[in-house]
Design a protein around this motif. Structure first.
Motif, short mmCIF file in Angstrom:
data_model
loop_
_atom_site.label_atom_id
_atom_site.label_comp_id
_atom_site.label_asym_id
_atom_site.label_seq_id
_atom_site.Cartn_x
_atom_site.Cartn_y
_atom_site.Cartn_z
N SER A 71 10.35 4.16 1.60
CA SER A 71 10.81 4.72 0.33
C SER A 71 9.63 5.39 -0.37
O SER A 71 8.47 5.12 -0.05
CB SER A 71 11.36 3.59 -0.57
N PRO A 72 9.91 6.25 -1.35
CA PRO A 72 8.81 6.85 -2.11
C PRO A 72 7.91 5.78 -2.73
O PRO A 72 6.70 5.93 -2.76
CB PRO A 72 9.52 7.69 -3.16
N GLU A 73 8.51 4.70 -3.21
CA GLU A 73 7.72 3.61 -3.79
C GLU A 73 6.81 2.99 -2.74
O GLU A 73 5.63 2.72 -3.01
CB GLU A 73 8.65 2.53 -4.37
N ALA B 27 -0.46 4.05 -0.44
CA ALA B 27 -1.57 4.93 -0.81
C ALA B 27 -2.52 4.22 -1.78
O ALA B 27 -3.75 4.34 -1.66
CB ALA B 27 -1.04 6.22 -1.43
N GLU B 28 -1.97 3.47 -2.73
CA GLU B 28 -2.79 2.72 -3.68
C GLU B 28 -3.60 1.66 -2.95
O GLU B 28 -4.79 1.45 -3.25
CB GLU B 28 -1.94 2.09 -4.77
N MET B 29 -2.98 0.97 -2.01
CA MET B 29 -3.68 -0.06 -1.23
C MET B 29 -4.80 0.57 -0.41
O MET B 29 -5.92 0.06 -0.38
CB MET B 29 -2.71 -0.82 -0.33
N ALA B 30 -4.52 1.69 0.24
CA ALA B 30 -5.54 2.36 1.05
C ALA B 30 -6.71 2.79 0.18
O ALA B 30 -7.88 2.62 0.57
CB ALA B 30 -4.93 3.55 1.78
#
Length: 85
Positions: free
Chosen positions: A9-11, A17-20
């Motif tokens: 999902s987009p979420e 991406a935030e975790m990376a």
């Protein structure tokens, strides 16, 4: 065309991406030796600790203990960033 079953999902994409980005920031806080070891172990998977030792200059007997300390430090950094529990 709709989203196929199993597509993130987009979420999920944003969370990943935030975790990376958090992992990159936390890795950047490690000392040079630890950064080299993380890179050798997780981003360029070796076939053996001998190969990791050759790539990093870390003695084979020190790789395991250094890996454990490094992962604990990364975890603490991610917890501080509220990206891990």
């Amino acid at each position: 065309a709709g989203i196929a079953a199993g597509d993130p999902s987009p979420e999920d994409v944003v969370v990943a991406a935030e975790m990376a980005a958090g992992v990159r920031r936390a890795t950047g806080e490690l000392n040079d030796r630890q950064q080299l070891l993380v890179n050798a172990l997780f981003y360029q998977p070796p076939t053996s600790y001998d190969e990791v030792s050759q790539r990093t200059g870390v003695p084979v007997g020190s790789i395991g203990p250094t890996r454990i300390r490094t992962l604990k430090r990364l975890h603490r950094s991610l917890v501080d960033m509220e990206l891990a529990a």
